[in-house]
Each structure stands twice: as structure tokens, then as C-alpha cells.
Write a protein that holds these residues in place. Structure first.
Motif, short mmCIF file in Angstrom:
data_model
loop_
_atom_site.label_atom_id
_atom_site.label_comp_id
_atom_site.label_asym_id
_atom_site.label_seq_id
_atom_site.Cartn_x
_atom_site.Cartn_y
_atom_site.Cartn_z
N ASP A 140 -5.06 6.78 7.81
CA ASP A 140 -4.16 6.18 8.62
C ASP A 140 -2.90 6.73 8.39
OD1 ASP A 140 -6.48 4.77 9.39
OD2 ASP A 140 -5.77 2.87 8.67
N ALA A 141 -2.12 7.06 9.59
CA ALA A 141 -0.85 7.53 9.59
C ALA A 141 -0.05 6.49 10.55
CB ALA A 141 -0.79 8.98 10.27
N GLY A 142 0.82 5.86 9.93
CA GLY A 142 1.43 4.91 10.85
C GLY A 142 0.80 3.65 10.88
N ALA A 143 1.58 2.43 10.98
CA ALA A 143 1.01 1.08 11.35
C ALA A 143 2.10 0.43 11.72
CB ALA A 143 0.41 0.38 10.03
N TYR A 144 2.00 -0.02 13.02
CA TYR A 144 3.39 -0.83 13.50
C TYR A 144 4.58 0.36 13.59
CZ TYR A 144 0.14 -4.14 11.67
OH TYR A 144 -0.70 -4.70 11.29
N GLY A 145 3.99 1.51 13.78
CA GLY A 145 4.97 2.62 13.76
C GLY A 145 5.19 3.24 12.29
N ALA A 146 6.49 3.55 12.21
CA ALA A 146 6.62 4.33 11.04
C ALA A 146 6.58 3.65 9.70
CB ALA A 146 8.01 5.28 10.87
N THR A 147 5.82 4.23 8.57
CA THR A 147 5.98 3.48 7.32
C THR A 147 7.11 3.87 6.30
OG1 THR A 147 4.33 4.76 6.07
CG2 THR A 147 3.59 3.10 7.87
N HIS A 148 7.41 4.96 6.49
CA HIS A 148 8.46 5.78 5.54
C HIS A 148 7.90 5.77 4.20
CE1 HIS A 148 11.51 5.50 8.78
NE2 HIS A 148 10.87 4.23 9.07
N GLY A 149 6.38 5.67 3.92
CA GLY A 149 5.85 5.86 2.73
C GLY A 149 5.22 4.51 2.23
N ASP A 150 5.59 3.68 2.89
CA ASP A 150 5.05 2.35 2.62
C ASP A 150 3.56 2.43 2.64
OD1 ASP A 150 7.40 1.08 1.67
OD2 ASP A 150 7.51 0.05 3.63
N ARG A 151 2.81 1.76 1.92
CA ARG A 151 1.43 1.83 1.91
C ARG A 151 0.68 0.98 2.96
NH1 ARG A 151 -0.62 4.41 -2.55
NH2 ARG A 151 -2.22 5.15 -0.68
N ILE A 152 -0.62 1.49 3.38
CA ILE A 152 -1.23 0.68 4.63
C ILE A 152 -2.50 -0.12 3.85
CG2 ILE A 152 -2.50 0.58 6.72
CD1 ILE A 152 -0.57 3.19 7.45
N LEU A 153 -2.60 -1.16 3.31
CA LEU A 153 -3.60 -2.04 2.94
C LEU A 153 -4.40 -2.68 3.84
CD1 LEU A 153 -4.93 -2.79 0.14
CD2 LEU A 153 -3.46 -4.79 0.27
N ARG A 154 -5.72 -2.61 3.77
CA ARG A 154 -6.57 -3.28 4.86
C ARG A 154 -7.51 -3.97 4.20
NH1 ARG A 154 -5.26 0.81 9.86
NH2 ARG A 154 -4.11 -0.68 10.72
N PHE A 155 -8.04 -5.24 4.55
CA PHE A 155 -8.73 -6.11 4.20
C PHE A 155 -9.89 -6.13 5.26
CE2 PHE A 155 -10.94 -9.98 2.88
CZ PHE A 155 -11.17 -10.01 1.70
N PHE A 156 -11.13 -5.75 5.05
CA PHE A 156 -12.17 -6.07 5.97
C PHE A 156 -13.25 -7.18 5.79
CE2 PHE A 156 -10.38 -1.60 5.72
CZ PHE A 156 -10.47 -1.35 7.20
N VAL A 157 -13.69 -7.79 6.90
CA VAL A 157 -15.01 -8.43 6.57
C VAL A 157 -15.93 -8.03 7.85
CG1 VAL A 157 -15.88 -10.77 6.66
CG2 VAL A 157 -13.55 -10.39 5.82
N ASN A 158 -17.18 -7.92 7.30
CA ASN A 158 -18.47 -7.66 8.21
C ASN A 158 -18.94 -8.83 8.73
OD1 ASN A 158 -20.42 -6.76 9.94
ND2 ASN A 158 -21.63 -5.93 8.37
N LEU A 159 -18.62 -9.40 9.98
CA LEU A 159 -18.87 -10.77 10.20
C LEU A 159 -20.21 -10.63 11.11
CD1 LEU A 159 -16.35 -12.90 12.06
CD2 LEU A 159 -17.26 -13.29 9.78
#
Ligand SMILES: [Fe+2]
Length: 285
Positions: free
Chosen positions: A127-146
Motif C-alpha cells: 500500500d502506498a498512501g492512505a487518505y493521501g500522503a503518509t510521510h512515513g507513518d505506517r498503514i495498519l489494517r485489521f480485516f474480518v472475513n464476514l
């Protein structure tokens, strides 16, 4: 890469693990609300995801009667809150000062959705960017298979660090100074201020780091030889959950329907191990 766990671990996440919970550690929406997400939203979908923005208190992706939109908003808001509480209590240091992003429901079958290649989830990428630039902040995602009867399937080709070492030169990703120029920093300040009032404005923000990440992301999706190379297949059964730093681990979703996805931006300063920012700047590679 895939680690079966009972609680989250910052260290494992930073090392590039995908942490899998065989049963979701967070209470799920009620059976009726799950059914509503799976079956009740179809006629009203306007985008590929239905997303709740907790900061703005806003729902996107639906054009629906007020009662339907309100129910979808409530279900996603409540799920988002439970996920946040779980992660904050499990990883207080890692989540300090984080930015809770969207809670999305992904209603469509991922297999051969026919999206353009840069938007396609079926092609392996980081992933590159989340809601625009992250400036190096990390993108953490939590998924559930519903999905009550079908697994969700990912493939991965390894961590960002591995891929940068193997393909960085070929992809034209130079490491080096990631400081933004002075005019760029002034421009970014203006965008940030405006973005508080208009959240979508942040999407056009950029930085040297974000441009390099975007370039690597696009190279992966645009390079058939890379996509065709070996990959690991990961299977997530019904009602399991998993979490990963998606800027640090390559992934593609090749099959599955009905997932909940919560996104968070974790400050780079909370990381204890080299992050993509450090690897790209060469400072701590
Ligand atoms: Fe992704």
C-alpha cells in the motif's frame, strides 16, 4: 509470514508478519446486522466499498434511503469502535497518537472484478498512501472475513524490505534524502489546514517518500513478470480475522466476498524496527 496468534504483537507486525486470529478477537456485528451488510446493501451501492469515516462521522459508498444509510453507519461505527478499543488495549505504545481511518465493508466478490490495474486488489502490491500522503507513518489494517461459508484468499510475495532489495533498482526506486523541499513543506502546511475542514483535500498532498512508495506500488502492478513470479497463498476462513502493516508486506486479494476492513495510520515514531521510510532513506537500512 502468516502467524496464528491470540493477541497482536507490535514486534511481529513490524517484522512483516500477517497475524491471523482463527476466531475474530473482537465481538462481531449481530447475525441480523451481518445479514443486512451482506444482503441489504446491494441495490444501493455506489462505490466498491461502503466506508465509515469516524473523524468526520460520515458514511460513503451508498445511495440509499435514510434508514438503510443510518443502519449501515451504525453497524460500521460500532465495529470500528470495538476494533479500536481492542487494538489500543493490546498495543498501547504502538497505537499512541495514531489516526483512526475508515471502517469499510467490502461487498463485492474480489475474483476478476475487472478494475483497472492500478485499482485492482488482485495484483500484488504494497500500500502506498492512505487518505493521501503518509510521510512515513505506517498503514495498519485489521480485516474480518464476514462470509459465513467461503474463505478469503490472499497471495503475497514477501515483505517490503525483501522486495526493495530484490527489485528496487529495476523499479527505479532510489534511496536517499527524503526531506521535502521548503516550498513543498509550506504547501503541505496549507493543505493540512484546509484538510481539517475538507478531509478529501488531504488526498492530493504528497512527499518524496510517498512518491517513491507510489512508484514502487505502480511498478509492481504494471510488471507482469513480477506478478507471475512465485507467491505464497494465504487463506482466511469464515469469521477469522487478520492484521498487517500493509505498507510493509506485499499482498493481493484474489478471492472472497464480504470483508470488514479497519485502517489506522500509526506514527512512524512509534516504530522500533526499520520501516519503509528508513529503508528508502537508507538511514537505517
Ligand atoms: Fe492493499
Amino acid at each position: 509470514m502468516l502467524q496464528l496468534v491470540e493477541k497482536p504483537s507490535q514486534e511481529a507486525l513490524e517484522k512483516g508478519a500477517i497475524l491471523q486470529f482463527l476466531r475474530c478477537p473482537v465481538e462481531l456485528p449481530s447475525a441480523e446486522d451481518q445479514e443486512f451488510l451482506r444482503e441489504g446493501l446491494g441495490p444501493f451501492l455506489r462505490r466498491k466499498n461502503v466506508s465509515w469515516y469516524p473523524r468526520a462521522g460520515k458514511l460513503t459508498g451508498l445511495q440509499a434511503p435514510a434508514s438503510v444509510a443510518a443502519r449501515a453507519g451504525r453497524v460500521l461505527r460500532e465495529h470500528s469502535l470495538r476494533v479500536r478499543q481492542f487494538l489500543v488495549s493490546a498495543m498501547p505504545e504502538f497505537t499512541r497518537g495514531w489516526e483512526p481511518g475508515t471502517c469499510s465493508f467490502r461487498p463485492l466478490e474480489e475474483k476478476r472484478r475487472g478494475l483497472s490495474s492500478h485499482a485492482s486488489n488482485e495484483l500484488v502490491h504494497v500500500d502506498a498512501g492512505a487518505y493521501g500522503a503518509t510521510h512515513g507513518d505506517r498503514i495498519l489494517r485489521f480485516f474480518v472475513n464476514l462470509n459465513p461459508s467461503s474463505e478469503r484468499v490472499w497471495i503475497s510475495k514477501g515483505t517490503f524490505a525483501d522486495l526493495l532489495g530484490r527489485h528496487g533498482a529495476e523499479a527505479g526506486i532510489a534511496s536517499g534524502d527524503l526531506q521535502a523541499s521548503l516550498p513543498e513543506r509550506a504547501y503541505r502546511g496549507l493543505l493540512r489546514a484546509a484538510g481539517r475542514a475538507f478531509p478529501m483535500l488531504r488526498v492530493i498532498e504528497s512527499s518524496p517518500y510517498d512518491r517513491r512508495m507510489r512508484r514502487f506500488h505502480n511498478w509492481m502492478k504494471d510488471t507482469p513478470a513480477f506478478q507471475e513470479g512465485p507467491s505464497e497463498r494465504l487463506s482466511f476462513p469464515p469469521f477469522s480475522a487478520w492484521m498487517v502493516l500493509t505498507d510493509g508486506v506485499s499482498h493481493a486479494c484474489i478471492a472472497g466476498q464480504h470483508a470488514l476492513v479497519d485502517t489506522f495510520l500509526v506514527p512512524l515514531r512509534n516504530c522500533k524496527l526499520p520501516a519503509p521510510f528508513h529503508l528508502l532513506s537508507g538511514a537505517r537500512a
